[in-house]
Design a protein around this motif. Structure first.
Motif, short mmCIF file in Angstrom:
data_model
loop_
_atom_site.label_atom_id
_atom_site.label_comp_id
_atom_site.label_asym_id
_atom_site.label_seq_id
_atom_site.Cartn_x
_atom_site.Cartn_y
_atom_site.Cartn_z
N VAL A 82 0.66 -1.30 -0.02
CA VAL A 82 0.22 -0.19 0.01
C VAL A 82 1.09 1.34 -0.30
O VAL A 82 0.76 2.10 -0.85
N PHE A 83 1.88 1.11 1.14
CA PHE A 83 2.52 2.38 1.26
C PHE A 83 2.97 2.72 -0.32
O PHE A 83 3.57 3.75 -1.21
N GLY A 84 3.81 2.01 -1.09
CA GLY A 84 5.09 1.97 -2.06
C GLY A 84 4.22 1.98 -3.55
O GLY A 84 4.46 1.77 -4.31
N PHE A 85 2.72 1.59 -3.85
CA PHE A 85 1.96 1.74 -4.68
C PHE A 85 2.24 2.90 -4.84
O PHE A 85 1.39 4.07 -5.10
N LYS A 201 5.73 10.41 -4.77
CA LYS A 201 5.63 10.09 -3.95
C LYS A 201 7.06 9.16 -3.02
O LYS A 201 7.09 9.41 -2.64
N ALA A 202 8.05 8.64 -4.50
CA ALA A 202 8.61 8.20 -4.41
C ALA A 202 9.74 9.03 -3.61
O ALA A 202 10.67 8.22 -2.23
N GLN A 203 9.99 10.03 -3.98
CA GLN A 203 10.82 11.12 -3.39
C GLN A 203 10.36 10.96 -1.42
O GLN A 203 11.28 11.37 -0.85
N LEU A 204 9.65 11.55 -1.63
CA LEU A 204 9.09 11.71 -0.30
C LEU A 204 8.42 10.95 0.81
O LEU A 204 9.10 10.93 2.13
#
Length: 243
Positions: A82-85, A201-204
């Motif tokens: 979920v977190f990495g979707f 999102k991946a950066q954050l």
């Protein structure tokens, strides 16, 4: 676990019971199916008056140490799925969200809760069980480091209004409008350029993913030992018997 296609490419992933090894795997599979179907965003919700009650402790402890170890591994994988979707995920918190259920909500990009009798909190420590590293890092990402001790040590079951005031949810909607509001929010986020959204999102979340990757193996081994300790199992069983 139920996956259904919504309007404008928004997938609805519905959880139907507490988390155990099977439901964690089903959640991962649901997300993979939504990804394969090229869903533009996901709305994650529960059934009835419960978003997610967290771990199904009664079922988990029945299987002993081996079942616990398996569950904790599958649980972290589900939370991280979920977190990495890479596309937007909105939690439609339709009721109670406790323990790992609240972590699931925290793993989403936005949380809208139904105005009602739902309770939110993380009582795990009071049941004698610590969180795996992935769960704590997800909570840290969503809520910041400073609020975590009060949230984890206190173990309070907060009302929806209290949860909103403490930032555990982003907004509250009338129960009958919850799903439509969640879809509206998901559609709005899905309107952002997809590749740029995924990268941002991946950066954050990169610092949290990096800490999890670096420390998960050693930390989760300690968590498993604590969960499987005889004294801990007695506390869990006592908690289950009282519920």
């Amino acid at each position: 676990m139920e996956l259904s296609a919504g309007t404008e490419g928004i997938a609805l992933v519905k959880m139907e019971q507490g988390l155990d090894t099977a439901t964690c795997r089903q959640l991962v599979l649901g997300l993979e199916e939504a990804d394969a179907a090229e869903a533009r965003a996901i709305v994650l919700t529960g059934t009835g008056d419960t978003f997610s009650p967290g771990a199904d402790l009664a079922r988990i402890v029945e299987g002993g140490a081996r079942r616990i170890e398996e569950f904790l591994s599958e649980l972290s994988d589900a939370l991280l799925a979920v977190f990495g979707f890479p596309r937007p995920v909105v939690a439609a918190v339709n009721g109670h969200a406790t323990g790992f259920g609240l972590v699931l909500a925290a793993a989403c990009d936005h949380r809208v809760a139904a105005d009602g009798e739902g309770r939110l909190g993380v009582p795990e420590l009071h049941r004698g069980v610590p969180f795996p590293l992935a769960a704590l890092e997800i909570l840290r990402c969503a809520y910041g480091t400073t609020p975590l001790p009060a949230l984890a040590y206190g173990g309070a079951a907060l009302t929806v209004a209290e949860a909103l005031a403490r930032g555990l949810v982003d907004e509250v909607a009338p129960a009958e409008e919850l799903r439509s509001r969640a879809v509206e929010l998901a559609t709005r986020l899905a309107g952002l350029p997809a590749e740029a959204f995924a990268h941002t999102k991946a950066q954050l979340r990169r610092p949290y993913h990096e800490r999890i990757a670096e420390n998960r193996v050693s930390d989760d081994a300690r968590v498993e030992r604590l969960w499987c300790a005889e004294k801990t199992l007695e506390v869990i069983k006592s908690s289950v018997d009282r519920s």
